[in-house]
Design a protein around this motif. Sequence first.
Motif, mmCIF file in Angstrom:
data_model
loop_
_atom_site.group_PDB
_atom_site.id
_atom_site.type_symbol
_atom_site.label_atom_id
_atom_site.label_comp_id
_atom_site.label_asym_id
_atom_site.label_seq_id
_atom_site.Cartn_x
_atom_site.Cartn_y
_atom_site.Cartn_z
ATOM 1 N N ARG A 238 4.779 6.708 -0.508
ATOM 2 C CA ARG A 238 5.167 7.122 0.996
ATOM 3 C C ARG A 238 6.479 6.313 1.081
ATOM 4 O O ARG A 238 7.369 6.906 1.883
ATOM 5 C CB ARG A 238 4.036 6.369 2.063
ATOM 6 N N ILE B 206 0.914 -1.096 0.072
ATOM 7 C CA ILE B 206 -0.032 0.019 -0.011
ATOM 8 C C ILE B 206 0.977 1.117 0.034
ATOM 9 O O ILE B 206 0.535 2.096 -0.806
ATOM 10 C CB ILE B 206 -0.884 0.139 1.389
ATOM 11 N N ASN B 207 1.845 1.237 0.871
ATOM 12 C CA ASN B 207 2.896 2.576 0.991
ATOM 13 C C ASN B 207 3.681 2.640 -0.164
ATOM 14 O O ASN B 207 4.079 3.825 -0.502
ATOM 15 C CB ASN B 207 3.570 2.368 2.205
ATOM 16 N N SER B 208 3.892 1.557 -0.803
ATOM 17 C CA SER B 208 4.763 1.838 -2.047
ATOM 18 C C SER B 208 4.124 2.267 -3.209
ATOM 19 O O SER B 208 4.417 3.098 -3.947
ATOM 20 C CB SER B 208 5.381 0.317 -2.605
ATOM 21 N N VAL B 209 2.708 1.785 -3.401
ATOM 22 C CA VAL B 209 1.901 2.265 -4.355
ATOM 23 C C VAL B 209 1.658 3.838 -4.190
ATOM 24 O O VAL B 209 1.624 4.522 -5.108
ATOM 25 C CB VAL B 209 0.634 1.697 -4.528
ATOM 26 N N SER B 210 1.372 4.210 -2.913
ATOM 27 C CA SER B 210 1.142 5.631 -2.459
ATOM 28 C C SER B 210 2.499 6.545 -2.710
ATOM 29 O O SER B 210 2.266 7.811 -2.731
ATOM 30 C CB SER B 210 0.475 5.747 -1.207
#
Length: 260
Positions: free
Chosen positions: A183, A177-181
């Motif tokens: 972050r 999730i954080n890679s896609v966003s």
Amino acid sequence: MSKILLLLLFFSFLNVHSQNGRKFIHGKISDKLGGLSNVHIINLNTKRGTYTNENGDFKIPVKLNDSLRFSFVGYETKLLKIIKKHFGIQNNNFSLNKTTYVLDEVDLNRNNLLGFLSADSKLIKKEKVINAETLKLPFAGERILTPAERRLQTARGGKNPALIGLLGGSISLDWIINSVSGRINKLKKLKDIEESEKNISYIKNTYETMIINELNISEDNLYRFIYFCEADMKFIRILNGGEIAMINFLKQKSKEFKKL
């Protein structure tokens, strides 16, 4: 001329009035070897004080029944009550005695030591060390993460993230999730910035004097020079190579910096 004389008399009157009727007495403080310099003399009634000069001489304003205290490091403190004879023409001579320090008695046989390290080391009682490791607390002994490292670890799912199967492998859901966003990349950059600032502070605190005095980099250009050195791709390798390697590196970079 008469006006100047009147002013002098006026200031003299103010000075006498401010002393509340006190007069200066002169004295000398000595020990067995001669005059003592820098002895502190204070009038306990007025709270005004002075010091003896290099010969042990002093003067201080007092009146009858004032109390003086003489104190000096390594000497016994002395109290003096002012009486009529102290206002005589002759100097008042006082003496201070050195303080005797008595050390506590040491019992060498308390531990029954034999004088042999191999044997005595077994007889000496050791205090029990209490810390996170001896208490076997979680994560005891591990390196403490910096704020940027903690944020990055959390974004990746923590130290032991919950994993899901993905193309035959495993990866944290938080990491995805954080890679896609974006972050993860942002926190990596913040971690790099934090590491860079730490290295720059280390160079500044360790080599500032050398950089200014030996390499002739002005104080105004100190940080500019350190950032210039930190931008070199060899900087981290040199930093890990020891002090001599870093000194030689800074000397070389100073030549390049001055050409710019």
